[in-house]
Design an enzyme around this catalytic site. Sequence first.
Site, PDB file in Angstrom:
ATOM      1  N   ASP A  35       0.875  -1.269  -0.108  1.00 36.96           N
ATOM      2  CA  ASP A  35       0.072  -0.006   0.097  1.00 36.96           C
ATOM      3  C   ASP A  35       0.891   1.321  -0.035  1.00 36.96           C
ATOM      4  O   ASP A  35       2.011   1.295   0.658  1.00 36.96           O
ATOM      5  CB  ASP A  35      -0.945   0.142   1.296  1.00 36.96           C
ATOM      6  CG  ASP A  35      -2.209   0.861   0.916  1.00 36.96           C
ATOM      7  OD1 ASP A  35      -3.296   0.267   0.957  1.00 36.96           O
ATOM      8  OD2 ASP A  35      -1.963   1.947   0.954  1.00 36.96           O
ATOM      9  N   LEU A 249     -35.377  -5.734  -0.822  1.00 37.10           N
ATOM     10  CA  LEU A 249     -36.731  -5.120  -1.134  1.00 37.10           C
ATOM     11  C   LEU A 249     -37.080  -4.258   0.180  1.00 37.10           C
ATOM     12  O   LEU A 249     -38.335  -4.274   0.738  1.00 37.10           O
ATOM     13  CB  LEU A 249     -37.715  -5.929  -1.597  1.00 37.10           C
ATOM     14  CG  LEU A 249     -37.980  -6.454  -3.020  1.00 37.10           C
ATOM     15  CD1 LEU A 249     -38.997  -7.744  -3.183  1.00 37.10           C
ATOM     16  CD2 LEU A 249     -38.052  -5.518  -3.960  1.00 37.10           C
ATOM     17  N   ALA A 251     -37.448  -0.999   2.189  1.00 34.06           N
ATOM     18  CA  ALA A 251     -37.535   0.281   1.820  1.00 34.06           C
ATOM     19  C   ALA A 251     -36.882   1.005   3.013  1.00 34.06           C
ATOM     20  O   ALA A 251     -36.852   0.516   4.146  1.00 34.06           O
ATOM     21  CB  ALA A 251     -39.057   0.831   1.745  1.00 34.06           C
ATOM     22  N   CYS A 259     -19.693   2.069  -2.981  1.00 34.93           N
ATOM     23  CA  CYS A 259     -19.947   1.584  -4.415  1.00 34.93           C
ATOM     24  C   CYS A 259     -21.059   1.666  -5.149  1.00 34.93           C
ATOM     25  O   CYS A 259     -21.138   1.914  -6.537  1.00 34.93           O
ATOM     26  CB  CYS A 259     -19.675  -0.236  -4.056  1.00 34.93           C
ATOM     27  SG  CYS A 259     -18.159  -0.561  -3.479  1.00 34.93           S
TER      28      CYS A 259
HETATM   29  N1  LIG Z   1     -15.644  -1.679  -0.207  1.00 35.44           N
HETATM   30  C1  LIG Z   1     -16.353  -2.600  -0.790  1.00 35.44           C
HETATM   31  O1  LIG Z   1     -17.498  -2.966  -0.362  1.00 35.44           O
HETATM   32  C2  LIG Z   1     -15.950  -2.767  -2.218  1.00 35.44           C
HETATM   33  C3  LIG Z   1     -16.716  -4.250  -2.775  1.00 35.44           C
HETATM   34  C4  LIG Z   1     -16.478  -4.728  -4.127  1.00 35.44           C
HETATM   35  C5  LIG Z   1     -15.620  -3.848  -4.618  1.00 35.44           C
HETATM   36  N2  LIG Z   1     -15.066  -2.805  -4.262  1.00 35.44           N
HETATM   37  C6  LIG Z   1     -14.034  -2.165  -5.294  1.00 35.44           C
HETATM   38  O2  LIG Z   1     -12.718  -2.432  -4.810  1.00 35.44           O
HETATM   39  C7  LIG Z   1     -11.716  -1.272  -4.694  1.00 35.44           C
HETATM   40  C8  LIG Z   1     -11.261  -1.078  -3.450  1.00 35.44           C
HETATM   41  O3  LIG Z   1     -12.409  -0.614  -2.739  1.00 35.44           O
HETATM   42  P1  LIG Z   1     -12.198  -0.388  -1.070  1.00 35.44           P
HETATM   43  O4  LIG Z   1     -13.204  -0.235  -0.386  1.00 35.44           O
HETATM   44  O5  LIG Z   1     -11.282  -1.490  -0.647  1.00 35.44           O
HETATM   45  O6  LIG Z   1     -10.946   0.758  -1.073  1.00 35.44           O
HETATM   46  P2  LIG Z   1     -10.220   1.350   0.043  1.00 35.44           P
HETATM   47  O7  LIG Z   1     -10.242   2.880  -0.482  1.00 35.44           O
HETATM   48  O8  LIG Z   1     -10.629   0.999   1.514  1.00 35.44           O
HETATM   49  O9  LIG Z   1      -8.643   0.991  -0.116  1.00 35.44           O
HETATM   50  C9  LIG Z   1      -7.973   1.245  -1.211  1.00 35.44           C
HETATM   51  C10 LIG Z   1      -6.591   1.235  -0.645  1.00 35.44           C
HETATM   52  O10 LIG Z   1      -5.681   1.149  -1.939  1.00 35.44           O
HETATM   53  C11 LIG Z   1      -4.385   1.970  -1.531  1.00 35.44           C
HETATM   54  N3  LIG Z   1      -3.741   2.759  -2.733  1.00 35.44           N
HETATM   55  C12 LIG Z   1      -4.363   3.769  -3.507  1.00 35.44           C
HETATM   56  N4  LIG Z   1      -3.313   3.818  -4.374  1.00 35.44           N
HETATM   57  C13 LIG Z   1      -2.542   3.036  -4.201  1.00 35.44           C
HETATM   58  C14 LIG Z   1      -1.208   2.827  -5.065  1.00 35.44           C
HETATM   59  N5  LIG Z   1      -0.776   3.487  -6.220  1.00 35.44           N
HETATM   60  N6  LIG Z   1      -0.407   1.655  -4.560  1.00 35.44           N
HETATM   61  C15 LIG Z   1      -0.749   0.884  -3.449  1.00 35.44           C
HETATM   62  N7  LIG Z   1      -1.964   1.215  -2.834  1.00 35.44           N
HETATM   63  C16 LIG Z   1      -2.746   2.332  -3.094  1.00 35.44           C
HETATM   64  C17 LIG Z   1      -4.877   3.080  -0.439  1.00 35.44           C
HETATM   65  O11 LIG Z   1      -4.108   3.399   0.356  1.00 35.44           O
HETATM   66  C18 LIG Z   1      -5.868   2.182   0.317  1.00 35.44           C
HETATM   67  O12 LIG Z   1      -5.436   1.620   1.329  1.00 35.44           O
HETATM   68  C19 LIG Z   1     -12.727  -0.128  -5.386  1.00 35.44           C
HETATM   69  O13 LIG Z   1     -12.622  -0.211  -6.895  1.00 35.44           O
HETATM   70  C20 LIG Z   1     -14.215  -0.572  -5.130  1.00 35.44           C
HETATM   71  O14 LIG Z   1     -14.974  -0.084  -6.044  1.00 35.44           O
HETATM   72  C21 LIG Z   1     -15.357  -2.594  -3.148  1.00 35.44           C
END
Ligand SMILES: NC(=O)c1ccc[n+]([C@@H]2O[C@H](COP(=O)([O-])OP(=O)(O)OC[C@H]3O[C@@H](n4cnc5c(N)ncnc54)[C@H](O)[C@@H]3O)[C@@H](O)[C@H]2O)c1
Length: 429
Positions: A35, A249, A251, A259
């Site tokens: 990260d 469903l 409400a 997301c």
């Molecule tokens: N949170 C959910 O419920 C969920 C479910 C399904 C899919 N997603 C998708 O998964 C992805 C991640 O979501 P999340 O909620 O885990 O995000 P988040 O913000 O919790 O985590 C993202 C992480 O990526 C790190 N990061 C950013 N740039 C970086 C880089 N260049 N190199 C290394 N690390 C880097 C950030 O520091 C952070 O820790 C998104 O695209 C989201 O839409 C999320």
Amino acid sequence: MSPAREPIGVIGTGYVGLVTAAGFAELGSEVWCVDIDAEKIERLSRGEVPIFEPGLEDLLARNAERLHFSTEPKDALEQAQLLFIAVGTPPTHSGDADLTAVNDVVDELPGSDRHALIMKSTVPCGTGATIQRIFRDRGKGGMAYVSCPEFLKEGSALKDFMDPDRVVVGDNGDWAGDAVVELYSPLKAPLVRTDVASAEMIKLAANAFLATKISFINEIANVCEETGADVIEVARGVGLDDRIGPKFLQAGIGFGGSCFSKDVSALKLLAANSGYHFQLLNAVTEVNELQKRRVVSKLQRHLGGLAGKRIGLLGLAFKPETDDMRGASSLVLAARLLAEGAVVSAYDPIAEDEARKLMPQLAYRDSAFGAVQDADAIVLVTEWEELRALDWSEVSGRMRGDLLVDGRNTLDPETVRAAGLHYEGIGRR
Ligand SMILES: NC(=O)c1ccc[n+]([C@@H]2O[C@H](COP(=O)([O-])OP(=O)(O)OC[C@H]3O[C@@H](n4cnc5c(N)ncnc54)[C@H](O)[C@@H]3O)[C@@H](O)[C@H]2O)c1
């Protein structure tokens, strides 16, 4: 712990990255987590978990020997062939997905014939094709590419990892797709193996459909309020049709989270940028935004003007069992109440720290009873079990007024009324 399996790298240690890392470690892989947030990596290396997700801390601790944390992608590249990308893709001001973090990772990856980028982040359809073209243009065409979208739900993310409804693997039919399928094989989940673009679209379409279902039942609830029907009864009767199903469903005061809104918006704009006007999704978003504000009208109907009125908010997180405040309905509701001049107190069992960063103006209390003290009205915003099980007589005794708005239709109106409160749900008689 399970026997050793293929090592993996996970880039991005947020909700998705950490759950993916913990899950694959539990299945037997050494996992190299990367990260850019040095403080987060330091905390994780010390065994601290920076987010709240039930069971995650225990699972990370149980697999600590298999989990490695670093700010350097090269550590993952040295140790693993499969690099799962789980960085954030938040919305830009235009509503498109912001792919800056994804592109930063792509820029950093060296040319390699033995690595594969496995995209877990939610990205617009066509992103995989673009990334593969960039790799080829830069002489890094040997890097394999797989789209493996994530469907976990915060609050039950570990269960969703271990027992998913399906695993989607979109690839070019090469070794990398086979390796990802093999990695997930112990879960014995239904597999959708497809092309990259279709895998990307599955994720966007799934979230857009779920958001549509919620906005649909919310509109039905609003019509129920005008016509004397009860949306709980209506949803029960509708949901028993197995073409429709009972889930999603319920409400309420609108969906939140990181997301649904962003993926609906990303799909709408993806369509628009490709020349198609996706009309339905405009309505889904608009209904949701209006729904978050309807509570204010309900309060006004009972209390008149809200200036100087004391409103207690029970729950702030976008849903129970998470500390995630991204897109939470409470943000809109609290902002509207403050704009009307109300005095707003609030309690959330877990999300207070995150909430304080976004809404410093609220009066935070360290218990539900504290938040309802002397309130003219209270709103159940997030249906935490602790809040559902409150002693409503005690709540009633502490309030100045008697109005309870159940923003999630989760309480038994009779119980609440018996405690001396005036119950108001969403679309309920
Ligand atoms: N949170 C959910 O419920 C969920 C479910 C399904 C899919 N997603 C998708 O998964 C992805 C991640 O979501 P999340 O909620 O885990 O995000 P988040 O913000 O919790 O985590 C993202 C992480 O990526 C790190 N990061 C950013 N740039 C970086 C880089 N260049 N190199 C290394 N690390 C880097 C950030 O520091 C952070 O820790 C998104 O695209 C989201 O839409 C999320």
